[in-house]
Design a protein around this motif. Structure first.
Motif, PDB file in Angstrom:
ATOM      1  N   ALA A 134       7.981   5.391   2.041  1.00 22.83           N
ATOM      2  CA  ALA A 134       7.269   4.370   3.185  1.00 22.83           C
ATOM      3  C   ALA A 134       6.466   3.347   2.400  1.00 22.83           C
ATOM      4  CB  ALA A 134       6.447   5.233   3.968  1.00 22.83           C
ATOM      5  N   LYS A 135       6.358   2.028   2.936  1.00 20.74           N
ATOM      6  CA  LYS A 135       5.683   1.065   2.347  1.00 20.74           C
ATOM      7  C   LYS A 135       4.635   0.593   3.317  1.00 20.74           C
ATOM      8  CE  LYS A 135       9.489  -1.338  -0.259  1.00 20.74           C
ATOM      9  NZ  LYS A 135      10.070  -2.637  -0.082  1.00 20.74           N
ATOM     10  N   GLY A 136       3.338   0.368   2.761  1.00 19.16           N
ATOM     11  CA  GLY A 136       2.200   0.120   3.701  1.00 19.16           C
ATOM     12  C   GLY A 136       2.275  -1.449   3.810  1.00 19.16           C
ATOM     13  N   GLN A 137       1.015  -1.872   3.871  1.00 19.58           N
ATOM     14  CA  GLN A 137       0.589  -3.426   3.976  1.00 19.58           C
ATOM     15  C   GLN A 137       0.984  -4.289   2.870  1.00 19.58           C
ATOM     16  OE1 GLN A 137      -3.441  -4.438   5.018  1.00 19.58           O
ATOM     17  NE2 GLN A 137      -3.107  -6.507   4.806  1.00 19.58           N
ATOM     18  N   GLU A 138       1.568  -5.366   2.747  1.00 17.39           N
ATOM     19  CA  GLU A 138       1.843  -6.259   1.744  1.00 17.39           C
ATOM     20  C   GLU A 138       0.852  -6.839   1.206  1.00 17.39           C
ATOM     21  OE1 GLU A 138       4.834  -9.956   0.705  1.00 17.39           O
ATOM     22  OE2 GLU A 138       5.293  -8.952   2.443  1.00 17.39           O
ATOM     23  N   VAL A 139       0.574  -7.138  -0.027  1.00 18.06           N
ATOM     24  CA  VAL A 139      -0.485  -7.744  -0.603  1.00 18.06           C
ATOM     25  C   VAL A 139       0.192  -8.461  -1.786  1.00 18.06           C
ATOM     26  CG1 VAL A 139      -2.325  -6.195   0.137  1.00 18.06           C
ATOM     27  CG2 VAL A 139      -1.083  -6.069  -2.241  1.00 18.06           C
ATOM     28  N   ARG A 140      -0.542  -9.675  -2.263  1.00 19.72           N
ATOM     29  CA  ARG A 140      -0.049 -10.404  -3.354  1.00 19.72           C
ATOM     30  C   ARG A 140      -1.122 -10.812  -4.232  1.00 19.72           C
ATOM     31  NH1 ARG A 140       5.080 -12.974  -2.154  1.00 19.72           N
ATOM     32  NH2 ARG A 140       4.932 -13.679  -4.373  1.00 19.72           N
ATOM     33  N   LEU A 141      -0.789 -10.879  -5.683  1.00 18.11           N
ATOM     34  CA  LEU A 141      -1.725 -11.407  -6.762  1.00 18.11           C
ATOM     35  C   LEU A 141      -1.204 -12.600  -7.184  1.00 18.11           C
ATOM     36  CD1 LEU A 141      -2.190  -8.266  -6.579  1.00 18.11           C
ATOM     37  CD2 LEU A 141      -2.918  -8.601  -9.155  1.00 18.11           C
ATOM     38  N   LEU A 142      -1.967 -13.792  -7.154  1.00 21.55           N
ATOM     39  CA  LEU A 142      -1.754 -14.907  -7.595  1.00 21.55           C
ATOM     40  C   LEU A 142      -2.484 -15.672  -8.704  1.00 21.55           C
ATOM     41  CD1 LEU A 142      -0.578 -16.990  -4.437  1.00 21.55           C
ATOM     42  CD2 LEU A 142       0.797 -15.605  -5.757  1.00 21.55           C
ATOM     43  N   GLN A 143      -1.613 -16.556  -9.447  1.00 20.31           N
ATOM     44  CA  GLN A 143      -2.399 -16.856 -10.533  1.00 20.31           C
ATOM     45  C   GLN A 143      -2.813 -18.421 -10.436  1.00 20.31           C
ATOM     46  OE1 GLN A 143      -0.525 -16.774 -14.535  1.00 20.31           O
ATOM     47  NE2 GLN A 143      -2.527 -17.361 -15.755  1.00 20.31           N
ATOM     48  N   ILE A 144      -4.092 -18.517 -10.672  1.00 25.81           N
ATOM     49  CA  ILE A 144      -4.542 -20.218 -10.781  1.00 25.81           C
ATOM     50  C   ILE A 144      -5.397 -20.384 -11.688  1.00 25.81           C
ATOM     51  CG2 ILE A 144      -5.845 -21.797  -9.300  1.00 25.81           C
ATOM     52  CD1 ILE A 144      -5.338 -20.224  -6.843  1.00 25.81           C
ATOM     53  N   VAL A 166       0.901  -1.131  -0.175  1.00 28.15           N
ATOM     54  CA  VAL A 166       0.043  -0.056  -0.075  1.00 28.15           C
ATOM     55  C   VAL A 166       1.013   1.243   0.187  1.00 28.15           C
ATOM     56  CG1 VAL A 166      -1.621   1.112   1.386  1.00 28.15           C
ATOM     57  CG2 VAL A 166      -2.026  -1.190   1.299  1.00 28.15           C
ATOM     58  N   THR A 167       0.567   2.211  -0.846  1.00 30.78           N
ATOM     59  CA  THR A 167       1.344   3.459  -1.207  1.00 30.78           C
ATOM     60  C   THR A 167       0.527   4.753  -1.030  1.00 30.78           C
ATOM     61  OG1 THR A 167       2.915   4.597  -2.261  1.00 30.78           O
ATOM     62  CG2 THR A 167       1.409   3.319  -3.399  1.00 30.78           C
ATOM     63  N   SER A 168       0.906   5.853  -0.699  1.00 30.78           N
ATOM     64  CA  SER A 168       0.279   6.951  -0.876  1.00 30.78           C
ATOM     65  C   SER A 168       0.335   7.583  -2.225  1.00 30.78           C
ATOM     66  CB  SER A 168       0.564   7.935   0.391  1.00 30.78           C
ATOM     67  OG  SER A 168       1.807   8.209   0.581  1.00 30.78           O
ATOM     68  N   ASN A 197       3.209   5.041 -10.782  1.00 30.30           N
ATOM     69  CA  ASN A 197       3.592   3.821 -11.041  1.00 30.30           C
ATOM     70  C   ASN A 197       2.673   2.645  -9.889  1.00 30.30           C
ATOM     71  OD1 ASN A 197       5.569   4.297 -12.912  1.00 30.30           O
ATOM     72  ND2 ASN A 197       7.000   4.685 -11.300  1.00 30.30           N
ATOM     73  N   ALA A 198       1.673   3.042  -9.806  1.00 27.64           N
ATOM     74  CA  ALA A 198       0.732   2.419  -8.738  1.00 27.64           C
ATOM     75  C   ALA A 198      -0.495   2.026  -9.260  1.00 27.64           C
ATOM     76  CB  ALA A 198       0.443   3.151  -7.425  1.00 27.64           C
ATOM     77  N   ALA A 199      -1.167   0.791  -8.918  1.00 22.32           N
ATOM     78  CA  ALA A 199      -2.347   0.654  -9.379  1.00 22.32           C
ATOM     79  C   ALA A 199      -3.442   0.845  -8.186  1.00 22.32           C
ATOM     80  CB  ALA A 199      -2.403  -0.921  -9.463  1.00 22.32           C
ATOM     81  N   TYR A 224      -1.818   0.414  -4.752  1.00 24.42           N
ATOM     82  CA  TYR A 224      -0.623  -0.342  -4.347  1.00 24.42           C
ATOM     83  C   TYR A 224       0.473  -0.379  -5.543  1.00 24.42           C
ATOM     84  CZ  TYR A 224      -4.759  -2.490  -1.714  1.00 24.42           C
ATOM     85  OH  TYR A 224      -5.602  -2.663  -0.949  1.00 24.42           O
ATOM     86  N   LYS A 225       1.578  -0.572  -4.929  1.00 23.23           N
ATOM     87  CA  LYS A 225       2.959  -0.351  -5.716  1.00 23.23           C
ATOM     88  C   LYS A 225       3.675  -1.590  -5.582  1.00 23.23           C
ATOM     89  CE  LYS A 225       5.070   3.591  -6.053  1.00 23.23           C
ATOM     90  NZ  LYS A 225       5.869   4.664  -5.748  1.00 23.23           N
ATOM     91  N   ARG A 226       4.316  -2.052  -6.704  1.00 25.50           N
ATOM     92  CA  ARG A 226       5.041  -3.278  -6.632  1.00 25.50           C
ATOM     93  C   ARG A 226       6.545  -2.970  -5.706  1.00 25.50           C
ATOM     94  NH1 ARG A 226       6.958  -5.309 -12.430  1.00 25.50           N
ATOM     95  NH2 ARG A 226       8.726  -5.251 -11.531  1.00 25.50           N
TER      96      ARG A 226
END
Length: 694
Positions: A84-94, A58-60, A64-66, A73-75
């Motif tokens: 500063a970096k906020g909470q980490e999240v992931r995108l996974l392909q199934i 998470v970013t303010s 370069n953010a989605a 959210y930024k990579r």
């Protein structure tokens, strides 16, 4: 000892080394630009397309953010230092869907599944479960949107490299073919120049068609070596080198595994050439023989038709043609067995090894190599077999070219006559043969020949076929040199005079004069810049040629086709007389110059002969003895020896071989022998040829 064919071809290639180097430099640039493609694709896959599974935070900042659910959210690898970096999240392909996990994932690799709003990740006996939400297409595109500028940049870079490779390919092809044409032009020039230096006796044993085949077909095959073979092999070697560099840059383990291809290719080329050289040697030889028989058939077409030898000529040609086809088919079988089949098998074998060793690990998530690396590797490895295919397809041309080059260089290795610049003053033409003996091979055709021809004299050589008349002329022209004795002109040994200087003051009129394609005037001057047009026309008028040629539409500029076949025998003979007169030789040889002339034209020819003989030493080879009655000296030859000599009257009075020959030609009206004349010292002249020898 002659150099190898390869070294000699390299020496010829060095004559155009600047364009060759430029072509190879452009080839290298083109290969580098072409091989940049897989690296760009790898970067696009690993850093943009599959990188969507990397950690996001998470970013303010919106740059370069989605945006998803009103959050940015930024990579993780896009954050700058100190940001500063906020909470980490992931995108996974199934499968074909992507899922949003609102927390960190410890081990994303492994077997994945989605069930009841949760993502299950199985790693061996351990299973991790994370709450997840399936992303719609628009929501997924929002995460891909920040990657688009980088993708566009890579696509643009690929387009730039594509343009570079196109221009490099054009420049390489143009310069390579230009330099090849330059090399072949020099090779053909050198071959033709060497043919001009070869001694005359060399052509006695080699048919004209075979010589033509060396200058045309074989040099054309060598041209293929520099254009097609050199292009494919040089580009192939540079490509293969570039491919292996790329493979090791991608993954050194993949590079090591794929090295097994190199020794197979080398062994393959060696074995192929060993078999193909044998076939190609026979193929090129048969092609020369086919050219020779075609040339001979065209030259003797009238004889073939008259004696109805068409069937036999066709059968002989078919035998050669069938043999040529047999060995061509053997080459086709060899090429069919070794070219695409072997390359395809080698390529498939390499892919199986690579995919088995590394592919399953990448696809299964055990991370031997990334999927981008594996894709780039397969792409690069596929490019490895393109140049191999090109090289293999040119193996036949390579061997044909090397065999042809060997045949050309073999002709050029034949010892030629040295070329001496300059000239010598016109000699008077006092010719002396002293105890001359000569043999073409082992048996002597001339034995102890001695005579003297003073300047301005006419010497006639008579005798049956094979008596040695033409051999004396061959020695005089230095087409051959005698084994024993000496020949001098104005007291100077002819062996001490360069052949070109000696022949520059000699002329010859043949029984069947040879005319070149051009005009009547050009056949008189033979393109010699020292012979003016005025001199050509004067020579033609002085021999009376203007009378026989007056009816021609363009006069002295009338076109002459090959050998002057549209002109009569008398017209051709007068043109050859004018040629000899225009060159003003000190020594003139008339070889049966009137034997093919009709009676009506003979008087004109005899007048031309008298004009031609003035002021020069003349040798006449004659079977028609009536044409040499005025000769100053007649030499009667038999089996290589002078058996009688003297003037016509002296030899007739002698009643020997000359008298009998004259009597046979003129029949009962021949003169009766008178008392043999006496020499100045009072002794009676005796025939050199004894009756017991007849």
């Amino acid at each position: 000892m002659t150099q190898s064919t390869g070294k000699r071809l390299l020496q010829y290639a060095l004559t155009a080394k600047k364009t060759f180097i430029a072509a190879l430099l452009l080839l290298t640039i083109g290969v580098a630009a072409e091989l940049a493609g897989p690296f760009i694709a790898k970067n696009m896959i690993d850093n943009h397309m599959l990188a969507i599974e990397k950690p996001y935070f998470v970013t303010s900042e919106a740059e370069n953010a989605a945006q998803y659910n009103n959050e940015w959210y930024k990579r993780g690898d896009r954050f700058e230092d100190g940001e500063a970096k906020g909470q980490e999240v992931r995108l996974l392909q199934i499968g074909r869907s992507f899922y949003f996990i609102n927390e960190a994932v410890a081990e994303p690799g492994g077997k994945r599944s989605f069930e009841d709003g949760r993502v299950h990740i199985q790693n061996g006996d351990n299973e991790a479960v994370y709450p997840a939400v399936k992303l719609s297409a628009d929501e997924l595109f929002a995460f891909y949107k920040p990657e688009l500028p980088g993708i566009y940049e890579l696509v643009g870079l690929y387009a730039v490299f594509l343009v570079i490779s196109i221009f490099a390919e054009f420049g390489k092809t143009y310069w390579l073919q230009s330099s090849a044409n330059q090399v072949i032009r020099k090779l053909r020039t050198d071959v033709y120049a060497h043919i001009q230096r070869l001694p005359v006796y060399f052509f006695d044993n080699l048919p004209a068609g075979k010589v033509v085949s060396r200058v045309t077909n074989d040099t054309e095959a060598v041209k293929d070596l520099f254009i097609a073979v050199l292009s494919n092999f040089s580009s192939g070697i540079i490509n293969i080198t570039g491919v292996y560099i790329a493979l090791f840059l991608l993954d050194w383990r993949l590079g090591l595994v794929s090295l097994f291809i190199v020794p197979i290719i080398v062994l393959w080329i060696v074995l192929y050439r060993k078999i193909a050289t044998k076939y190609n040697t026979i193929i090129r030889s048969r092609l020369s023989e086919i050219n020779a028989i075609i040339n001979e058939s065209i030259q003797g077409m009238s004889i073939i038709r008259i004696f109805r030898r068409q069937k036999q000529s066709s059968e002989e040609f078919e035998r050669l043609n069938d043999d040529y086809q047999t060995y061509q088919n053997k080459m086709l079988n060899l090429n069919a067995f070794t070219s695409h089949n072997l390359v395809g098998s080698l390529r498939n074998f390499a892919f199986v090894i690579i995919l088995c060793y590394f592919g399953f690990g990448s696809m299964g998530g055990s991370t031997f190599v990334s999927l981008g690396v594996l894709y780039a590797f397969v792409d690069v490895l596929g490019r490895l077999f393109q140049p191999i295919t090109g090289m293999v397809n040119q193996l036949a041309n390579l061997d044909t070219s090397m065999v042809s080059a060997g045949r050309v260089f073999k002709l050029m290795d034949e010892p030629g006559e040295p070329v001496t610049d300059g000239s010598m003053p016109r000699y008077k033409g006092n010719v002396v043969f002293k105890d001359v003996s000569f043999a073409y091979k082992q048996d002597y055709v001339l034995r102890d020949i001695s005579f003297e021809a003073r300047s301005g004299e006419t010497v006639a050589l008579v005798g049956h076929t094979g008596s040695g008349k033409s051999s004396i002329i061959n020695l005089l022209f230095r087409f051959y040199d005698p084994q024993r004795g000496s020949i001098t002109i104005d007291g100077q040994e002819v062996k001490d005079i360069p052949k070109q200087w000696l022949r520059s003051h000699m002329g010859i009129v043949l029984q069947d004069p040879y005319l070149f394609t051009g005009t009547i005037a050009s056949n008189v001057s033979l393109g010699d810049e020292h012979i003016s047009r005025e001199r050509v026309e004067r020579a033609l008028r002085e021999v009376g040629a203007d009378k026989l040629l007056a009816h021609l539409p363009q006069g002295f500029d009338e076109p002459v086709v090959e050998k002057g076949s549209t002109l009569s025998a008398g017209q051709r003979q007068l043109i050859s007389f004018a040629r000899a007169l225009a060159f003003d030789p000190a020594i003139l040889i008339l070889d049966e110059a009137t034997s093919n002339i009709d009676t009506e034209t003979e008087s004109l020819i005899q007048q031309a002969l008298e004009v031609l003989k003035q002021g020069r030493t003349t040798f006449i080879i004659a079977h028609r003895l009536s044409t040499i009655r005025s000769a100053d000296q007649i030499l009667v030859l038999h089996r290589g020896e002078i058996v009688e000599r003297g003037s016509h009257d002296e030899l007739m009075a002698l009643g020997g071989r000359y008298f009998r020959m004259y009597q046979l030609q003129l029949g009962a009206g021949a003169e009766k022998p008178e008392a043999a004349p006496r020499a100045q010292n009072g002794t009676r002249l005796q025939p050199l040829y004894k009756e017991s020898q007849a």
